[in-house]
Write an enzyme that holds these catalytic residues in place. Structure first.
Site, PDB file in Angstrom:
ATOM      1  N   SER A  44       0.844  -1.198   0.000  1.00  0.00           N
ATOM      2  CA  SER A  44       0.000   0.000   0.000  1.00  0.00           C
ATOM      3  C   SER A  44       0.879   1.247   0.000  1.00  0.00           C
ATOM      4  O   SER A  44       0.621   2.207  -0.730  1.00  0.00           O
ATOM      5  CB  SER A  44      -0.920   0.001   1.226  1.00  0.00           C
ATOM      6  OG  SER A  44      -1.747  -1.138   1.244  1.00  0.00           O
ATOM      7  N   TYR A 133      -4.138 -10.544   4.952  1.00  0.00           N
ATOM      8  CA  TYR A 133      -4.027  -9.101   5.195  1.00  0.00           C
ATOM      9  C   TYR A 133      -5.392  -8.507   5.484  1.00  0.00           C
ATOM     10  O   TYR A 133      -6.375  -8.832   4.805  1.00  0.00           O
ATOM     11  CB  TYR A 133      -3.431  -8.460   3.942  1.00  0.00           C
ATOM     12  CG  TYR A 133      -3.102  -6.989   4.007  1.00  0.00           C
ATOM     13  CD1 TYR A 133      -2.755  -6.354   5.199  1.00  0.00           C
ATOM     14  CD2 TYR A 133      -3.089  -6.230   2.842  1.00  0.00           C
ATOM     15  CE1 TYR A 133      -2.424  -5.008   5.226  1.00  0.00           C
ATOM     16  CE2 TYR A 133      -2.751  -4.882   2.855  1.00  0.00           C
ATOM     17  CZ  TYR A 133      -2.426  -4.278   4.042  1.00  0.00           C
ATOM     18  OH  TYR A 133      -2.098  -2.950   4.067  1.00  0.00           O
ATOM     19  N   LYS A 162      -0.968  -9.887   8.264  1.00  0.00           N
ATOM     20  CA  LYS A 162      -0.615  -8.490   8.502  1.00  0.00           C
ATOM     21  C   LYS A 162      -1.870  -7.740   8.916  1.00  0.00           C
ATOM     22  O   LYS A 162      -2.897  -7.784   8.230  1.00  0.00           O
ATOM     23  CB  LYS A 162      -0.015  -7.855   7.250  1.00  0.00           C
ATOM     24  CG  LYS A 162       0.341  -6.377   7.455  1.00  0.00           C
ATOM     25  CD  LYS A 162       0.770  -5.694   6.161  1.00  0.00           C
ATOM     26  CE  LYS A 162       1.060  -4.221   6.414  1.00  0.00           C
ATOM     27  NZ  LYS A 162       1.342  -3.478   5.159  1.00  0.00           N
TER      28      LYS A 162
END
Length: 301
Positions: A44, A133, A162
């Site tokens: 990101s 994630y 994550k």
């Protein structure tokens, strides 16, 4: 595979025509030479969703070359559907990355069943180590811990999760329920030290782009039981993280993110980040001045 330590989610420098691969090489080299445990360029922070599939592959080829076996190389899919995700995993496998982080479906707020079905379709076609994630700031929803638990129990290639939720109660659930089976990795620099103290295995963080070895030092202090020193270092950085949050990093994804990370990297290391990739706007002058002030107070510039 047990993922531990500090993995740097690196920024992506651009030119007016595309990715500045030489600038990227410099950024990655600094991080690898500093001793970070891994690099994660198509993140990101690295604006993965604004990179074409071909750019993502080339970025990871550069990362693989620079890492040279000294650091783990992690790639993020940046895709929102199972077909594109499977395709990106295949491409990354050909590059030879160590681990792939699966971006969760975005744009529509999906229910548990849809998220679970997405993971099954992807993982049935995937044999590389995978990080799951959650990033509700970008997707609009948080993935239930129970979904991660189901998926991890079914697929042995899942090695970590994550968490970029910013919800510390949720994070503690991840550590408690999944920490013996998976590596739980914090995704927000502001929560890194508290996460380590409570049992997280490490973090995938943007700070290493411009903080030198500071994030590594935080990790070392906690691992050596020097909690008070780690907290002191954490508190020293709080003005920076509070500013980043105030500009849109925590609470919602504002238009100033991740350009603030890129500007910080440029100010500290003198690497030209180039123009932001549209539709991201450039950092406003008032925010630039505030960031410069904070970085000077920290002794970084």
């Amino acid at each position: 595979m047990k993922l531990e330590g500090v993995i740097a989610a690196t920024v992506t420098p651009f030119t007016k025509d595309g990715v500045n691969y030489e600038g990227l090489r410099i950024i990655l080299s600094r991080i690898v030479e500093a001793g970070y445990h891994g690099v994660f360029p198509t993140s990101s922070t690295g604006e993965v969703t604004k990179l074409t599939p071909e750019e993502r592959v080339k970025v990871m080829e550069v990362a693989k070359e620079v890492a040279g076996g000294k650091a783990l190389v992690i790639a993020g899919t940046g895709t929102g559907d199972h077909l594109s995700t499977i395709d990106m995993v295949r491409r990354y496998k050909d590059v030879g990355v160590d681990v792939v982080l699966i971006t969760p479906p975005y744009y529509i707020q999906y229910d548990w069943a849809a998220i679970y079905a997405f993971y099954k379709k992807v993982l049935d076609k995937t044999d590389v180590p995978v990080i799951l994630y959650t990033i509700p700031l970008a997707t609009g929803y948080n993935i239930p811990v129970e979904v991660f638990e189901l998926v991890a129990n079914e697929y042995s290639q899942v090695v970590g999760v994550k968490d970029s939720s910013g919800d510390f109660r949720y994070h503690l659930d991840l550590i408690y329920l999944l920490g013996r089976r998976l590596s739980v990795l914090q995704g927000l620099d502001m929560l890194f030290v508290p996460s380590l103290i409570m049992g997280a295995h490490g973090g995938i963080l943007a700070g290493p782009n411009f903080l030198g070895k500071t994030t590594l030092e935080q990790y070392r202090l906690v691992k050596e039981g020097k909690t008070a020193e780690a907290v002191s270092l954490h508190n020293k950085l709080m003005p920076l993280w509070r500013f980043m949050g105030g500009c849109g990093l925590v609470g919602k994804l504002g238009g100033k993110w991740p350009t603030l990370y890129k500007l910080a990297t440029q100010l500290v290391h003198g690497i030209d980040m180039g123009p932001p990739r549209e539709p991201l706007p450039p950092v406003e002058d008032k925010d630039r001045k505030e960031l410069e002030k904070i970085l000077k107070e920290l002794g970084l510039i």
